[in-house]
Design a protein around this motif. Structure first.
Motif, PDB file in Angstrom:
ATOM      1  N   ALA A 125       0.846  -1.200   0.000  1.00 47.84           N
ATOM      2  CA  ALA A 125       0.000   0.000   0.000  1.00 47.84           C
ATOM      3  C   ALA A 125       0.879   1.247   0.000  1.00 47.84           C
ATOM      4  N   GLY A 126       1.937   1.228   0.812  1.00 44.54           N
ATOM      5  CA  GLY A 126       2.861   2.357   0.854  1.00 44.54           C
ATOM      6  C   GLY A 126       3.659   2.494  -0.424  1.00 44.54           C
ATOM      7  N   LEU A 127       3.889   1.377  -1.091  1.00 52.61           N
ATOM      8  CA  LEU A 127       4.610   1.407  -2.361  1.00 52.61           C
ATOM      9  C   LEU A 127       3.781   2.132  -3.422  1.00 52.61           C
ATOM     10  N   ILE A 128       2.492   1.881  -3.421  1.00 52.61           N
ATOM     11  CA  ILE A 128       1.604   2.520  -4.388  1.00 52.61           C
ATOM     12  C   ILE A 128       1.519   4.023  -4.160  1.00 52.61           C
ATOM     13  N   THR A 129       1.438   4.438  -2.902  1.00 49.28           N
ATOM     14  CA  THR A 129       1.284   5.866  -2.580  1.00 49.28           C
ATOM     15  C   THR A 129       2.607   6.613  -2.524  1.00 49.28           C
ATOM     16  N   GLY A 130       3.712   5.873  -2.602  1.00 44.36           N
ATOM     17  CA  GLY A 130       5.011   6.527  -2.572  1.00 44.36           C
ATOM     18  C   GLY A 130       5.493   6.896  -1.192  1.00 44.36           C
ATOM     19  N   ASN A 131       5.063   6.140  -0.191  1.00 44.69           N
ATOM     20  CA  ASN A 131       5.512   6.389   1.182  1.00 44.69           C
ATOM     21  C   ASN A 131       6.887   5.726   1.354  1.00 44.69           C
ATOM     22  N   ILE A 132       7.885   6.352   0.784  1.00 43.09           N
ATOM     23  CA  ILE A 132       9.222   5.777   0.688  1.00 43.09           C
ATOM     24  C   ILE A 132      10.247   6.798   1.177  1.00 43.09           C
ATOM     25  N   LYS A 133      11.142   6.372   2.050  1.00 40.66           N
ATOM     26  CA  LYS A 133      12.146   7.283   2.601  1.00 40.66           C
ATOM     27  C   LYS A 133      13.519   6.620   2.579  1.00 40.66           C
ATOM     28  N   GLN A 134      14.537   7.423   2.352  1.00 42.65           N
ATOM     29  CA  GLN A 134      15.893   6.894   2.364  1.00 42.65           C
ATOM     30  C   GLN A 134      16.296   6.537   3.797  1.00 42.65           C
TER      31      GLN A 134
ATOM     32  N   GLN B 279       1.285  -1.299 -11.507  1.00 41.05           N
ATOM     33  CA  GLN B 279       1.972  -0.332 -12.359  1.00 41.05           C
ATOM     34  C   GLN B 279       2.281   0.951 -11.584  1.00 41.05           C
ATOM     35  N   LYS B 280       1.359   1.354 -10.716  1.00 43.97           N
ATOM     36  CA  LYS B 280       1.605   2.518  -9.867  1.00 43.97           C
ATOM     37  C   LYS B 280       2.815   2.287  -8.971  1.00 43.97           C
ATOM     38  N   ALA B 281       2.913   1.079  -8.432  1.00 41.20           N
ATOM     39  CA  ALA B 281       4.035   0.746  -7.553  1.00 41.20           C
ATOM     40  C   ALA B 281       5.360   0.844  -8.307  1.00 41.20           C
ATOM     41  N   ILE B 282       5.393   0.297  -9.509  1.00 40.30           N
ATOM     42  CA  ILE B 282       6.618   0.339 -10.307  1.00 40.30           C
ATOM     43  C   ILE B 282       6.985   1.783 -10.663  1.00 40.30           C
ATOM     44  N   GLU B 283       5.990   2.594 -10.951  1.00 39.74           N
ATOM     45  CA  GLU B 283       6.257   4.006 -11.269  1.00 39.74           C
ATOM     46  C   GLU B 283       6.872   4.730 -10.082  1.00 39.74           C
ATOM     47  N   GLN B 284       6.424   4.392  -8.869  1.00 37.27           N
ATOM     48  CA  GLN B 284       7.006   5.013  -7.673  1.00 37.27           C
ATOM     49  C   GLN B 284       8.467   4.603  -7.509  1.00 37.27           C
ATOM     50  N   LEU B 285       8.762   3.359  -7.777  1.00 33.22           N
ATOM     51  CA  LEU B 285      10.145   2.877  -7.679  1.00 33.22           C
ATOM     52  C   LEU B 285      11.028   3.538  -8.736  1.00 33.22           C
ATOM     53  N   LYS B 286      10.505   3.660  -9.935  1.00 35.58           N
ATOM     54  CA  LYS B 286      11.264   4.291 -11.012  1.00 35.58           C
ATOM     55  C   LYS B 286      11.484   5.776 -10.727  1.00 35.58           C
ATOM     56  N   ARG B 287      10.521   6.399 -10.078  1.00 40.44           N
ATOM     57  CA  ARG B 287      10.638   7.825  -9.756  1.00 40.44           C
ATOM     58  C   ARG B 287      11.867   8.100  -8.906  1.00 40.44           C
ATOM     59  N   LEU B 288      12.198   7.149  -8.032  1.00 40.41           N
ATOM     60  CA  LEU B 288      13.350   7.302  -7.153  1.00 40.41           C
ATOM     61  C   LEU B 288      14.572   6.539  -7.655  1.00 40.41           C
ATOM     62  N   ASN B 289      14.456   5.978  -8.852  1.00 36.06           N
ATOM     63  CA  ASN B 289      15.545   5.188  -9.446  1.00 36.06           C
ATOM     64  C   ASN B 289      15.942   3.991  -8.579  1.00 36.06           C
ATOM     65  N   ILE B 290      14.958   3.413  -7.893  1.00 36.45           N
ATOM     66  CA  ILE B 290      15.198   2.200  -7.099  1.00 36.45           C
ATOM     67  C   ILE B 290      15.154   1.009  -8.051  1.00 36.45           C
ATOM     68  N   GLU B 291      16.267   0.304  -8.119  1.00 41.76           N
ATOM     69  CA  GLU B 291      16.416  -0.716  -9.164  1.00 41.76           C
ATOM     70  C   GLU B 291      16.145  -2.143  -8.684  1.00 41.76           C
ATOM     71  N   GLY B 292      16.066  -2.350  -7.393  1.00 41.13           N
ATOM     72  CA  GLY B 292      15.795  -3.679  -6.856  1.00 41.13           C
ATOM     73  C   GLY B 292      15.071  -3.564  -5.536  1.00 41.13           C
ATOM     74  N   LEU B 293      14.312  -4.595  -5.187  1.00 38.68           N
ATOM     75  CA  LEU B 293      13.479  -4.542  -3.986  1.00 38.68           C
ATOM     76  C   LEU B 293      13.615  -5.828  -3.188  1.00 38.68           C
ATOM     77  N   VAL B 294      13.841  -5.690  -1.875  1.00 44.99           N
ATOM     78  CA  VAL B 294      13.830  -6.832  -0.964  1.00 44.99           C
ATOM     79  C   VAL B 294      12.479  -6.846  -0.264  1.00 44.99           C
TER      80      VAL B 294
END
Length: 319
Positions: A42-51, A83-98
């Protein structure tokens, strides 16, 4: 690859934080940037992502639950949500996910993998029901939580000369019931993988009473039936008055055992290594105390088997 993400999904399990810590610090050791996804898919879709930095995971190895939180997401089950989740990952240039979690988490990672996104799965579930690994993060801690409760309940069962039914978690898998039953000296263990006969339970109780036994412990996995339903069936069959304890979500919490902390640390570090090697669509596990990794699709083959010898041994020792 210079940036990776990490998320926890599904039911929490003790040791998830240790796995998160291992992913973050192993990645930073190799000069990666690491991003934490908060609230699962759910957070992946909304972009709740922090370094995350080294200090972001300080003093969490001993804590239960997950500092990244967890949530269910029906939207992620859809093509649009993925697709929304992948777009959020691409937005931050995150290339792999654990991805750390159980069956549902693995299925989410498989969906991303099928769309060409690199994912590595780490087994985090107290049920110990992931194919391809002998142990999952959280199982050992949950097991010890149950055993502690069984020991305490046995004191009361002895004092009042009663039969106690203890309901534990395990909708589709009986490892918690099986292992805690043997370790706790239960007279009867009921697991989803094996049919039970109420007459057999009654016979075992009567046999114990005939030799002067005045109390008994019955452990039932929730996937078999509820403790209350089993108590009703025993009442109808024997007029025996039982007491029921449902341990519930207490089994999910608490500080992880040393075993789970070490296991989670090994799993998390190995997941980063696989991404370093350019791999994706893999799951990590442990067999004969050696780390293994395998194609993610094999995690859904349901080759998890329970140890029949433990049931046999329990019956032999609880006569």
């Amino acid at each position: 690859m210079r940036k990776i993400g990490v998320l926890t999904s599904g039911g929490d399990s003790p040791g998830m934080n240790a796995a998160i810590r291992a992913v973050v610090r192993k990645a930073i050791y190799h000069d990666f940037e690491v991003f934490g996804v908060y609230g699962g898919y759910a957070g992946l879709i909304t972009g709740n992502i922090k370094q995350l930095e080294l200090g972001s995971v300080g003093d969490i190895i001993h804590r239960g639950g997950t500092v990244l939180y967890s949530a269910r997401s029906n939207e992620f089950k859809t093509e649009e949500g993925q697709q929304k989740a992948i777009e959020q990952l691409k937005r931050l240039n995150i290339e792999g996910l654990v991805v750390i979690g159980g069956d549902g988490s693995y299925r989410g990672a498989k969906a991303l993998t099928d769309k060409g996104y690199r994912c590595i799965c780490v087994p985090g579930t107290i049920d110990n029901d992931i194919s391809g690994t002998e142990f999952t993060i959280g199982f050992d801690t949950a097991l010890n939580t149950v055993i502690d409760a069984v020991d305490k309940i046995r004191d009361t069962a002895t004092s009042h000369e009663r039969t106690f039914i203890i309901e534990v978690m395990g909708r589709d898998a009986g490892d918690i019931a099986l292992w805690s039953g043997l370790a706790g000296g239960a007279e009867t263990i009921l697991i989803p993988e094996e049919d039970y006969d109420i007459n057999d339970i009654v016979a075992r109780l009567h046999k114990g009473q005939e030799r002067g036994k005045k109390h008994s412990i019955i452990i039932v996995a929730e996937g078999v039936c509820s403790g209350v339903d089993l108590a009703r069936k025993l009442k109808e069959a024997t007029n025996l008055d039982t007491r029921v304890s449902v341990l519930g979500h207490i089994q999910r919490g608490g500080s992880p055992t040393a075993f789970d902390r070490v296991l989670a640390s090994r799993f998390g570090a190995r997941a980063v290594e696989l991404l370093l090697e350019g791999k994706g669509g893999r799951a990590v596990g442990i067999k004969e105390n050696l780390l293994v990794d395998y194609d993610l699709s094999k995690a859904f083959e349901k080759d998890v088997t329970y140890d029949l010898s433990l049931i046999k041994l329990s019956k032999e020792l609880s006569i």
